[in-house]
Design a protein around this motif. Structure first.
Motif, PDB file in Angstrom:
ATOM      1  N   GLY A  96       0.685  -1.202   0.059  1.00 52.79           N
ATOM      2  CA  GLY A  96       0.019   0.081  -0.181  1.00 52.79           C
ATOM      3  C   GLY A  96       0.817   1.248  -0.109  1.00 52.79           C
ATOM      4  O   GLY A  96       0.501   2.426  -0.420  1.00 52.79           O
ATOM      5  N   THR A  97       1.868   1.293   0.420  1.00 53.11           N
ATOM      6  CA  THR A  97       2.962   2.172   0.560  1.00 53.11           C
ATOM      7  C   THR A  97       4.277   2.370  -0.278  1.00 53.11           C
ATOM      8  O   THR A  97       4.824   3.179  -0.006  1.00 53.11           O
ATOM      9  CB  THR A  97       3.123   2.649   2.036  1.00 53.11           C
ATOM     10  N   GLY A  98       4.411   1.124  -0.898  1.00 50.16           N
ATOM     11  CA  GLY A  98       5.707   0.959  -1.596  1.00 50.16           C
ATOM     12  C   GLY A  98       5.605   0.835  -3.284  1.00 50.16           C
ATOM     13  O   GLY A  98       5.635   1.743  -3.748  1.00 50.16           O
ATOM     14  N   LEU A  99       5.427  -0.490  -3.627  1.00 46.69           N
ATOM     15  CA  LEU A  99       5.400  -0.851  -4.934  1.00 46.69           C
ATOM     16  C   LEU A  99       4.330  -0.110  -5.683  1.00 46.69           C
ATOM     17  O   LEU A  99       4.527   0.667  -6.731  1.00 46.69           O
ATOM     18  CB  LEU A  99       5.232  -2.209  -5.147  1.00 46.69           C
ATOM     19  N   GLY A 100       3.148   0.060  -5.208  1.00 45.34           N
ATOM     20  CA  GLY A 100       1.953   0.581  -6.136  1.00 45.34           C
ATOM     21  C   GLY A 100       2.104   2.026  -6.497  1.00 45.34           C
ATOM     22  O   GLY A 100       2.008   2.265  -7.616  1.00 45.34           O
ATOM     23  N   PRO A 101       2.286   2.713  -5.516  1.00 49.38           N
ATOM     24  CA  PRO A 101       2.584   4.224  -5.847  1.00 49.38           C
ATOM     25  C   PRO A 101       3.837   4.329  -6.870  1.00 49.38           C
ATOM     26  O   PRO A 101       3.797   5.161  -7.850  1.00 49.38           O
ATOM     27  CB  PRO A 101       2.827   5.129  -4.657  1.00 49.38           C
ATOM     28  N   ARG A 102       4.890   3.599  -6.627  1.00 50.88           N
ATOM     29  CA  ARG A 102       5.919   3.740  -7.763  1.00 50.88           C
ATOM     30  C   ARG A 102       5.920   3.135  -9.172  1.00 50.88           C
ATOM     31  O   ARG A 102       6.030   3.773 -10.106  1.00 50.88           O
ATOM     32  CB  ARG A 102       7.404   3.246  -7.165  1.00 50.88           C
ATOM     33  N   TYR A 120      14.300   0.060  -7.304  1.00 53.29           N
ATOM     34  CA  TYR A 120      13.494   1.069  -7.391  1.00 53.29           C
ATOM     35  C   TYR A 120      11.983   0.886  -6.988  1.00 53.29           C
ATOM     36  O   TYR A 120      11.233   1.657  -6.126  1.00 53.29           O
ATOM     37  CB  TYR A 120      13.581   1.952  -8.780  1.00 53.29           C
ATOM     38  N   LEU A 121      11.540   0.020  -7.836  1.00 55.77           N
ATOM     39  CA  LEU A 121      10.246  -0.438  -7.711  1.00 55.77           C
ATOM     40  C   LEU A 121       9.820  -0.992  -6.440  1.00 55.77           C
ATOM     41  O   LEU A 121       8.494  -0.543  -5.845  1.00 55.77           O
ATOM     42  CB  LEU A 121       9.692  -1.597  -8.787  1.00 55.77           C
ATOM     43  N   LEU A 122      10.717  -1.776  -5.783  1.00 58.90           N
ATOM     44  CA  LEU A 122      10.339  -2.627  -4.535  1.00 58.90           C
ATOM     45  C   LEU A 122      10.490  -1.535  -3.189  1.00 58.90           C
ATOM     46  O   LEU A 122       9.744  -1.521  -2.432  1.00 58.90           O
ATOM     47  CB  LEU A 122      11.031  -3.611  -4.375  1.00 58.90           C
TER      48      LEU A 122
END
Length: 204
Positions: free
Chosen positions: A8-14, A68-70
């Motif tokens: 919810g705060t990592g991969l999704g927004p990036r 970067y994504l993770l």
């Protein structure tokens, strides 16, 4: 204590940010990586976590590093790093402070470097009973060359048209562009050390 991956705060927004910078719709990105648009949407909203296969496909298609994504490590893909002198890089990764991600297919990655490495992924990979490298059961293909060492348990490696059973102390080395998948078909957890060396900085 190491913080578990929070979609919810990592991969999704990036993922949403990089997709927008590439000017790709959810539907077009899904078409290119071979998954459903609803899965991309769920990952971006933090509802779902991708499998290893989908994660590699997303990073490759977007030209982004996995780190970067993770974890948001390093400069954003396609953007220069910040100017000015950087602090000296850390050289020790404490076991209690590893960056961790639990993927959808029963696989956990624990990063073994204290910061992002542009050319190399150095990981402890843990396969739960029944865990496998992709929940779509399609072999992976990605940039680089990879090396694996099984520490405990028994891991099945399918590489090209061949299948291998790897036990404690067994290792494997292959060109990552060869179709491959890994499966834990036992009732015991498998621990392995994995290194992926990329052909270019920031590739997945």
């Amino acid at each position: 204590m190491a913080a578990d991956f929070d979609p919810g705060t990592g991969l999704g927004p990036r993922l949403r940010l990089v997709r927008a910078e590439r000017q790709l719709s959810v539907r077009e990105l899904a078409r290119r990586v071979g998954c459903s648009a609803s899965l991309i949407s769920q990952i971006e909203r933090g509802v779902s976590v991708p499998s290893v296969g989908v994660l590699y496909s997303l990073a490759s298609e977007l030209g982004s590093s996995l780190d970067y994504l993770l974890f948001g490590s390093g400069a954003r893909p396609g953007r220069p790093g910040s100017a000015g002198a950087a602090p000296p890089p850390a050289i020790v990764q404490r076991g209690c402070d590893r960056r961790i991600i639990d993927l959808a297919s029963g696989v956990r990655w624990e990063r073994l470097t204290p910061q992002s490495e542009a050319m190399t992924d150095f990981l402890e990979v843990i396969y739960s009973p029944g865990g496998h490298s992709t929940d779509e059961r399609r072999p992976l293909r990605h940039d680089g060359r990879e090396y694996g060492l099984v520490i405990s348990g028994t891991l099945q490696a399918n590489v090209g048209f061949e299948s291998y059973e790897l036990g404690p102390g067994d290792s494997i080395a292959l060109d990552s562009s060869t179709p491959h998948e890994y499966l834990n078909k036992t009732g015991e957890v498998v621990h392995a050390i994995w290194v992926v060396v990329h052909s270019e900085p920031g590739r997945a």
